[in-house]
Design an enzyme around this catalytic site. Structure first.
Site, PDB file in Angstrom:
ATOM      1  N   ARG A   6       1.214  -1.432   0.293  1.00 19.63           N
ATOM      2  CA  ARG A   6      -0.385   0.144  -0.071  1.00 19.63           C
ATOM      3  C   ARG A   6       0.967   1.037   0.455  1.00 19.63           C
ATOM      4  O   ARG A   6       2.205   0.906   0.834  1.00 19.63           O
ATOM      5  CB  ARG A   6      -0.602   0.177   1.028  1.00 19.63           C
ATOM      6  CG  ARG A   6      -1.982  -1.100   1.377  1.00 19.63           C
ATOM      7  CD  ARG A   6      -2.682  -0.525   0.044  1.00 19.63           C
ATOM      8  NE  ARG A   6      -4.511  -0.951  -0.426  1.00 19.63           N
ATOM      9  CZ  ARG A   6      -4.753  -2.901  -0.794  1.00 19.63           C
ATOM     10  NH1 ARG A   6      -3.479  -2.752  -1.903  1.00 19.63           N
ATOM     11  NH2 ARG A   6      -5.122  -3.157  -0.871  1.00 19.63           N
ATOM     12  N   GLU A  52      -4.064   7.856  -4.755  1.00 15.20           N
ATOM     13  CA  GLU A  52      -4.624   7.181  -6.438  1.00 15.20           C
ATOM     14  C   GLU A  52      -5.803   7.613  -6.576  1.00 15.20           C
ATOM     15  O   GLU A  52      -6.437   7.931  -5.830  1.00 15.20           O
ATOM     16  CB  GLU A  52      -4.756   5.667  -5.416  1.00 15.20           C
ATOM     17  CG  GLU A  52      -3.363   5.137  -5.408  1.00 15.20           C
ATOM     18  CD  GLU A  52      -3.203   3.406  -4.710  1.00 15.20           C
ATOM     19  OE1 GLU A  52      -4.088   3.304  -5.668  1.00 15.20           O
ATOM     20  OE2 GLU A  52      -1.852   2.683  -4.552  1.00 15.20           O
ATOM     21  N   HIS A 102      -0.628   0.548 -10.202  1.00 10.59           N
ATOM     22  CA  HIS A 102      -1.736  -0.254  -9.768  1.00 10.59           C
ATOM     23  C   HIS A 102      -2.096  -1.672  -9.922  1.00 10.59           C
ATOM     24  O   HIS A 102      -4.053  -1.465  -9.713  1.00 10.59           O
ATOM     25  CB  HIS A 102      -3.129   0.269  -8.713  1.00 10.59           C
ATOM     26  CG  HIS A 102      -3.657  -0.272  -7.126  1.00 10.59           C
ATOM     27  ND1 HIS A 102      -3.818   0.452  -6.253  1.00 10.59           N
ATOM     28  CD2 HIS A 102      -3.504  -1.445  -6.785  1.00 10.59           C
ATOM     29  CE1 HIS A 102      -4.073  -0.275  -5.116  1.00 10.59           C
ATOM     30  NE2 HIS A 102      -3.805  -1.391  -5.382  1.00 10.59           N
TER      31      HIS A 102
END
Length: 321
Positions: free
Chosen positions: A237, A266, A285
């Protein structure tokens, strides 16, 4: 009575089609078209079940979904969910435990090799018309024989260790509850403290969940304790790494490079300074995305929803709260 599943992530029409082909009987599926908060609150108003991968689910969004009694993660980490708000509203939270372990582990090895061997740099400069063989941003190194430190040794970390076996790496790992001596021998790994991993590893690979204990774990002091020839991989993360500290460490050449698939914010903005380094490999991601793992993951997710709808509850391993 028909029940509605709402996917909060904006997905393509093709992804929606594939999901609808796997729907349990008596269920329909809708999905977000964008990330706008007002749009998300609108589409959840008549939802019976909520599904989210990367979209944050806060108290306001849960309140807008007054009918929903199950919030399901499309993936594993639930740090983007307000769990306290879910409990207060009587919403059960579940996840697809283990569903993305192998895809993310494979992707991790790809980042390791891509970073160590300057693959992204070579691709980018060649497309720009340059033949850069003697002016690489850093030396190229093999993965074989390196010391790899794995911080977070759940299903993903263990798959990374397994995939590294043919590369004859020395593998250190860290987790809250260490393995037994027999398990370590079987897996070819050795427990080490985070400090030992940072100091000894050629590659530090992050696979820990985002918790109060891991938030900001990799700060400037941690980076300065790594070898100057070491690289950092983050597919955990974004908040586990202090991005400003990583930028400073790269500028000061305190580590050799970094690769990341996750970010503090993000989608990460185009002006993120990490994106300007030639010795950084950055992806948006996508580590868990594998077309040939799609059906397995969705069937696990829909299986939980179907059981919940029947009053049976979700699978024990997938239950969060």
């Amino acid at each position: 009575m028909t029940q509605k599943i709402v996917v909060l992530d904006p997905i393509t029409a093709e992804t929606a089609r594939r999901m609808r082909a796997l729907l349990p009987p008596g269920m329909v599926l809708d999905h977000a078209l964008n990330r706008d908060a007002a749009h998300l609150r609108e589409i959840v108003a008549d939802a019976d079940f909520l599904v989210s991968g990367q979209i944050a689910v806060d108290a306001a969004l849960l309140a807008a979904a007054g009918r929903a009694k199950l919030l399901h993660k499309w993936g594993v980490g639930v740090d983007n969910f307000d769990l306290e708000a879910a409990r207060a509203q009587g919403v059960t939270v579940a996840r697809t435990t283990g569903s993305n372990a192998l895809p993310v582990a494979e992707f991790t090895l790809g980042l390791m090799i891509g970073l160590l061997r300057n693959l992204a740099f070579g691709h980018h400069t060649l497309r720009g018309g340059e033949w850069r063989t003697t002016t690489l941003p850093k030396p190229s190194f093999m993965l074989t024989g390196k010391t790899v430190g794995i911080i977070g040794y759940g299903a993903i970390g263990q798959n990374v260790a397994r995939l590294l076996a043919p590369f004859q790496c020395r593998i250190l790992y860290n987790k809250t509850r260490p393995l037994s001596a027999e398990q370590e021998a079987e897996q070819g790994v050795r427990f080490a403290s985070v400090a030992e991993i940072l100091a000894q590893s050629d590659i530090v690979s992050l696979h820990c969940p985002m918790t109060p204990q891991t938030a900001g774990l990799i700060n400037r002091a941690a980076l300065q304790s790594m070898k100057r020839s070491a690289v950092l991989i983050n597919v955990a993360r974004g908040g586990v790494v202090v991005e400003a500290d990583l930028v400073a460490a790269l500028e000061a050449k305190e580590i050799m490079g970094a690769a990341m698939d996750v970010y503090e914010m993000e989608p990460t903005p185009a002006e993120n300074p990490l994106l300007r380094f030639d010795n950084v490999v950055a992806t948006p991601h996508i580590a868990a995305m594998a077309a040939d793992n799609f059906d397995k993951t969705i069937l696990q997710l829909f299986g939980n929803i179907e059981r919940f709808a029947k009053g049976e509850g979700v699978a024990e391993n997938d239950f969060v709260c």
